[in-house]
Design a protein around this motif. Structure first.
Motif, PDB file in Angstrom:
ATOM      1  N   THR A 160       0.851  -1.210   0.000  1.00  0.00           N
ATOM      2  CA  THR A 160       0.000   0.000   0.000  1.00  0.00           C
ATOM      3  C   THR A 160       0.881   1.253   0.000  1.00  0.00           C
ATOM      4  O   THR A 160       0.582   2.210  -0.715  1.00  0.00           O
ATOM      5  N   ALA A 161       1.979   1.218   0.769  1.00  0.00           N
ATOM      6  CA  ALA A 161       2.887   2.379   0.787  1.00  0.00           C
ATOM      7  C   ALA A 161       3.497   2.626  -0.594  1.00  0.00           C
ATOM      8  O   ALA A 161       3.806   3.761  -0.955  1.00  0.00           O
ATOM      9  N   ALA A 162       3.641   1.544  -1.355  1.00  0.00           N
ATOM     10  CA  ALA A 162       4.236   1.675  -2.700  1.00  0.00           C
ATOM     11  C   ALA A 162       3.168   2.009  -3.754  1.00  0.00           C
ATOM     12  O   ALA A 162       3.450   1.989  -4.951  1.00  0.00           O
ATOM     13  N   GLY A 163       1.945   2.285  -3.294  1.00  0.00           N
ATOM     14  CA  GLY A 163       0.880   2.672  -4.209  1.00  0.00           C
ATOM     15  C   GLY A 163       0.209   1.497  -4.905  1.00  0.00           C
ATOM     16  O   GLY A 163      -0.548   1.672  -5.857  1.00  0.00           O
ATOM     17  N   ASP A 164       0.479   0.309  -4.420  1.00  0.00           N
ATOM     18  CA  ASP A 164      -0.144  -0.888  -4.997  1.00  0.00           C
ATOM     19  C   ASP A 164      -1.262  -1.348  -4.050  1.00  0.00           C
ATOM     20  O   ASP A 164      -1.566  -0.688  -3.060  1.00  0.00           O
ATOM     21  N   ARG A 165      -1.860  -2.496  -4.338  1.00  0.00           N
ATOM     22  CA  ARG A 165      -2.941  -2.980  -3.467  1.00  0.00           C
ATOM     23  C   ARG A 165      -2.398  -3.920  -2.392  1.00  0.00           C
ATOM     24  O   ARG A 165      -1.458  -4.680  -2.639  1.00  0.00           O
ATOM     25  N   ALA A 166      -3.026  -3.875  -1.205  1.00  0.00           N
ATOM     26  CA  ALA A 166      -2.592  -4.696  -0.065  1.00  0.00           C
ATOM     27  C   ALA A 166      -2.602  -6.181  -0.425  1.00  0.00           C
ATOM     28  O   ALA A 166      -1.753  -6.962   0.025  1.00  0.00           O
ATOM     29  N   PHE A 167      -3.536  -6.556  -1.245  1.00  0.00           N
ATOM     30  CA  PHE A 167      -3.705  -7.945  -1.684  1.00  0.00           C
ATOM     31  C   PHE A 167      -2.416  -8.535  -2.284  1.00  0.00           C
ATOM     32  O   PHE A 167      -2.152  -9.733  -2.197  1.00  0.00           O
TER      33      PHE A 167
END
Ligand code: SAH
Length: 352
Positions: free
Chosen positions: A21-28
């Motif tokens: 999430t910090a990298a702008g992606d999804r937690a999944f």
């Protein structure tokens, strides 16, 4: 200079999710990586084939995977396979695959060397160098599972913490590994198929019970007489049998799980009637099962396996006292893979 990368397997599932999430992606994405690491046992990021090229490159840039490697493999005439396992820092531990008709058991190490000083054990001659990390314990199990599939066409069925080291002296890492081994998003093995063997650290036996890990417990008892135990297992001075008994009671109260007592019978050490009596008393404190294990010689003439007649006396008297007893044959002796023989005989790198 390139900064030292962190081993991605030190991250929890939540930390992996947070990273994405910090990298702008999804937690999944974190869940996917978690499965690659702990269910599929990948050795590198390239193998994570459902991730994009970009994501794999990002992981490569930030993290490493310090996977174990097989340094040497020896196969016994009885089918036992001993692996010398090289860790990322060059240190070596040993892991053994033990096949029977119906099962494959992995005997895994928990420490490099051992902190205890059992006089009859080859591993005790190596000083304890460090604890194994959870991933290093997990990798041994994963590796043996692969070997079982390859050589015996079946998955690993059982795990025993009876390799190098004292698992209760590396408690949190052993438990973290057990979590990955038993978790449905990990290897998904039942904890009932895992046995932790300890020389007897009372406080930690109680903790294991309270933590509700649901694995089996084996105690390397070898004598139920404190004065004899102090001679052959000097650390026993700090952990008297009385405290161990109390810890076992506690264990049984919490878990209702029968304890296995491991016991070697030696000439002139524990081959008298009073030794048998003491064992029978000890074994009745909580429901137990006694495994009389064969002594594997480690070039010390103080120790010699007792005569068959003594083993018979033990067996018949334990049975008469309604205590389950089995006489266990040694496996892999020809390649020094048997209990107490793991000492990196063939590897010079141990001091590395
Ligand atoms: N530290 C733990 C686990 C490692 S030892 C423990 O003590 O239980 C695994 C088993 O091998 C123990 O029961 C130990 O007492 C036994 N063992 C050690 N040296 C041995 C030898 N030379 N022959 C047979 N069994 C041995």
């Amino acid at each position: 200079m390139e900064a030292l990368k962190q081993d991605i397997r030190a991250l929890s599932k939540q930390e992996l999710r947070d990273f994405f999430t910090a990298a702008g992606d999804r937690a999944f994405r974190g869940d996917q990586v978690y499965q690659w690491l702990w269910q599929k046992g990948v050795h590198n990021f390239e193998g994570m084939s459902n991730l994009s090229k970009h994501t794999r490159a990002l992981l490569e840039e930030k993290f490493c995977i310090n996977h174990i490697a097989i340094d040497q493999q020896q196969r016994s005439t009885d089918g036992t396979i001993k692996n010398a396992i090289r860790l990322h820092d060059g240190k070596i531990v040993e892991s053994v695959l033990i096949p029977t008709k119906t099962r494959t058991t992995a005997c895994v190490s928990s420490q490099v060397g051992c902190s205890l000083d059992c006089t009859f054990c080859a591993t005790a001659r190596l000083k304890r160098m460090r604890n194994l990390n959870p991933d290093e314990i997990f990798d041994q199990v994963y590796t043996i599972d692969q070997q079982s599939r390859l050589y015996y066409q079946r998955p690993l069925s059982n795990i025993v913490f009876m390799g190098m080291g004292e698992p209760l002296m590396n408690y949190s890492n052993v438990l973290a590994a057990v979590d990955k081994i038993t978790h449905k998003e990990g290897l998904g093995m039942s904890p009932k198929r895992i046995t932790l063997s300890t020389s007897g650290i009372p406080k930690m036996i109680k903790k294991l019970a309270a933590d509700e890990v649901k694995i089996n417990l084996a105690l390397s008892l070898h004598t139920a007489r404190q004065e004899v135990r102090e001679q052959i297992m000097p650390f026993a001075k700090s952990f008297p049998l009385q405290d161990i008994q109390e810890a076992l009671q506690h264990w049984y109260d919490y878990t209702r799980s029968r304890v296995t007592l491991e016991y070697i019978v030696w000439k002139n050490i524990n081959d008298q009637q009073k030794d048998i009596n003491a064992l029978i008393d000890f074994a009745q404190i909580v429901p137990t099962k006694v495994n009389l294990i064969q002594y594997n010689a480690i070039d010390d003439d103080r120790f010699e396996q007792a005569d068959k007649s003594v083993i018979k006396a033990y067996t018949s008297q334990l049975e008469a006292a309604h205590i389950t007893v089995t006489v266990r044959q040694s496996r892999g002796q020809d390649i020094d893979a048997a209990c107490g023989q793991l000492a990196n005989k063939n590897t010079a790198k141990i001091e590395g």
